[in-house]
Design a protein around this motif. Sequence first.
Motif, mmCIF file in Angstrom:
data_model
loop_
_atom_site.group_PDB
_atom_site.id
_atom_site.type_symbol
_atom_site.label_atom_id
_atom_site.label_comp_id
_atom_site.label_asym_id
_atom_site.label_seq_id
_atom_site.Cartn_x
_atom_site.Cartn_y
_atom_site.Cartn_z
ATOM 1 N N LEU A 107 -5.323 -8.396 7.072
ATOM 2 C CA LEU A 107 -4.392 -7.732 7.977
ATOM 3 C C LEU A 107 -3.859 -6.516 7.247
ATOM 4 O O LEU A 107 -3.184 -6.641 6.227
ATOM 5 C CB LEU A 107 -3.247 -8.666 8.371
ATOM 6 N N ASP A 108 -4.186 -5.338 7.753
ATOM 7 C CA ASP A 108 -3.849 -4.068 7.119
ATOM 8 C C ASP A 108 -2.818 -3.368 8.001
ATOM 9 O O ASP A 108 -3.166 -2.807 9.047
ATOM 10 C CB ASP A 108 -5.128 -3.235 6.988
ATOM 11 N N ASP A 109 -1.552 -3.439 7.608
ATOM 12 C CA ASP A 109 -0.481 -2.873 8.431
ATOM 13 C C ASP A 109 0.095 -1.643 7.739
ATOM 14 O O ASP A 109 1.074 -1.720 7.008
ATOM 15 C CB ASP A 109 0.607 -3.917 8.673
ATOM 16 N N TYR A 110 -0.562 -0.519 7.985
ATOM 17 C CA TYR A 110 -0.145 0.735 7.365
ATOM 18 C C TYR A 110 -0.225 1.828 8.436
ATOM 19 O O TYR A 110 -1.312 2.272 8.799
ATOM 20 C CB TYR A 110 -1.057 1.071 6.190
ATOM 21 N N GLN A 111 0.907 2.234 8.993
ATOM 22 C CA GLN A 111 1.029 3.224 10.063
ATOM 23 C C GLN A 111 0.371 2.743 11.358
ATOM 24 O O GLN A 111 0.999 2.719 12.397
ATOM 25 C CB GLN A 111 0.476 4.589 9.645
ATOM 26 N N ALA A 112 -0.911 2.363 11.282
ATOM 27 C CA ALA A 112 -1.608 1.799 12.437
ATOM 28 C C ALA A 112 -2.289 0.518 11.984
ATOM 29 O O ALA A 112 -3.134 0.539 11.099
ATOM 30 C CB ALA A 112 -2.628 2.786 12.998
ATOM 31 N N ARG A 113 -1.918 -0.614 12.553
ATOM 32 C CA ARG A 113 -2.415 -1.912 12.094
ATOM 33 C C ARG A 113 -3.901 -2.095 12.424
ATOM 34 O O ARG A 113 -4.379 -1.679 13.475
ATOM 35 C CB ARG A 113 -1.604 -3.030 12.753
ATOM 36 N N GLY B 128 3.092 0.372 3.243
ATOM 37 C CA GLY B 128 2.776 -0.682 4.201
ATOM 38 C C GLY B 128 2.350 -1.928 3.462
ATOM 39 O O GLY B 128 2.364 -1.990 2.230
ATOM 40 N N SER B 129 1.940 -2.933 4.207
ATOM 41 C CA SER B 129 1.536 -4.203 3.610
ATOM 42 C C SER B 129 0.067 -4.473 3.879
ATOM 43 O O SER B 129 -0.540 -3.914 4.799
ATOM 44 C CB SER B 129 2.388 -5.343 4.165
ATOM 45 N N VAL B 130 -0.501 -5.348 3.066
ATOM 46 C CA VAL B 130 -1.893 -5.752 3.256
ATOM 47 C C VAL B 130 -2.038 -7.203 2.798
ATOM 48 O O VAL B 130 -1.432 -7.616 1.811
ATOM 49 C CB VAL B 130 -2.865 -4.827 2.475
ATOM 50 N N GLN C 145 0.849 -1.185 0.000
ATOM 51 C CA GLN C 145 0.000 0.000 0.000
ATOM 52 C C GLN C 145 0.887 1.237 0.000
ATOM 53 O O GLN C 145 1.905 1.281 0.697
ATOM 54 C CB GLN C 145 -0.897 0.017 1.236
ATOM 55 N N PHE C 146 0.471 2.247 -0.761
ATOM 56 C CA PHE C 146 1.282 3.449 -0.899
ATOM 57 C C PHE C 146 0.425 4.691 -0.671
ATOM 58 O O PHE C 146 -0.701 4.781 -1.157
ATOM 59 C CB PHE C 146 1.880 3.549 -2.308
ATOM 60 N N SER C 147 0.972 5.623 0.048
ATOM 61 C CA SER C 147 0.442 6.980 0.141
ATOM 62 C C SER C 147 1.645 7.851 0.502
ATOM 63 O O SER C 147 2.629 7.852 -0.224
ATOM 64 C CB SER C 147 -0.674 7.083 1.189
ATOM 65 N N ASP C 148 1.605 8.554 1.619
ATOM 66 C CA ASP C 148 2.816 9.266 2.031
ATOM 67 C C ASP C 148 3.847 8.299 2.605
ATOM 68 O O ASP C 148 5.030 8.619 2.700
ATOM 69 C CB ASP C 148 2.476 10.357 3.052
ATOM 70 N N VAL D 73 -3.163 3.700 -2.250
ATOM 71 C CA VAL D 73 -3.134 2.933 -3.488
ATOM 72 C C VAL D 73 -2.592 1.554 -3.139
ATOM 73 O O VAL D 73 -1.601 1.435 -2.414
ATOM 74 C CB VAL D 73 -2.238 3.605 -4.543
ATOM 75 N N THR D 74 -3.224 0.485 -3.641
ATOM 76 C CA THR D 74 -2.789 -0.870 -3.339
ATOM 77 C C THR D 74 -2.391 -1.608 -4.613
ATOM 78 O O THR D 74 -2.996 -1.418 -5.661
ATOM 79 C CB THR D 74 -3.904 -1.667 -2.635
ATOM 80 N N VAL D 75 -1.373 -2.433 -4.507
ATOM 81 C CA VAL D 75 -0.947 -3.332 -5.582
ATOM 82 C C VAL D 75 -0.890 -4.724 -4.982
ATOM 83 O O VAL D 75 -0.178 -4.966 -4.010
ATOM 84 C CB VAL D 75 0.423 -2.933 -6.160
ATOM 85 N N MET D 76 -1.680 -5.664 -5.574
ATOM 86 C CA MET D 76 -1.854 -6.982 -4.971
ATOM 87 C C MET D 76 -1.498 -8.097 -5.956
ATOM 88 O O MET D 76 -1.662 -7.950 -7.169
ATOM 89 C CB MET D 76 -3.310 -7.174 -4.543
#
Length: 241
Positions: A118-124, A95-97, A89-92, A233-236
């Motif tokens: 499981l969404d681990d981006y800044q705050a899981r 992270g991973s998803v 996952q990308f923004s500023d 933005v996500t790439v899977m």
Amino acid sequence: MKYILLLCAGLLLMQGLTAQQKLDVLYFKNGSVIRGHIFETAHETIKLENRVKDTLVINKSELDSTKQEIVAPKITPHGFYNIDEGGLQFSDRKGSVWRCIVGYRFAYQYQVGVGIGLDDYQARSVPVFGDFRYDFNKAERTFFAYAGAGKALPWLTKNQWQLQNSREPDENVAGTYTHAGLGYKFRWQHNSAFHISAGYSYAAFKTKNAILDWTTQQPLGTFTTTEYSFSRVTVMVGITL
């Protein structure tokens, strides 16, 4: 850049693994036709493994002609499925998803399911959601669209909640979770497939910490609230079984 290169390498690998299957077709002078895989050719005979794994020895003098044909994967009109996918996952930041989805396929191209991730981006957080997917056609390789919505359940790591508070949250409040995007699918057997996709995801949730009396350290009945909201933005890359 390294993540893009890894994804491109994964896409090339999937294309190799999902290459179209070819069968040898033997036409006999008596009108019979046999399909299979020729694995040995001698001066006067051919050895072929047919589609039920029997080995046949065929005299070339009996043949009229031979050719190869592409065998399209069998697509069933309905049935249960499981999708496991993961990505970035990308923004500023990045992270991973990870997502696991189970559902039911109907009318060949429509899929409806439920998932957890499981969404681990800044705050899981742990997203729990409904998921809808549509294949643009029934071919071996096809574009598809997906969308989903549900709840994001906070599950912060120690390092993450320490950035906001001196202690672990006393209460986690679930919030909105959505995702949507487009992908490309490579089928290789029945409805099994590899896929790569790009899209958008949004998660919002809250954590609460009780305000303590500074002398007794007892809760006063009020809370401080920390709100989290992420658009990415996500790439899977994933697999369907």
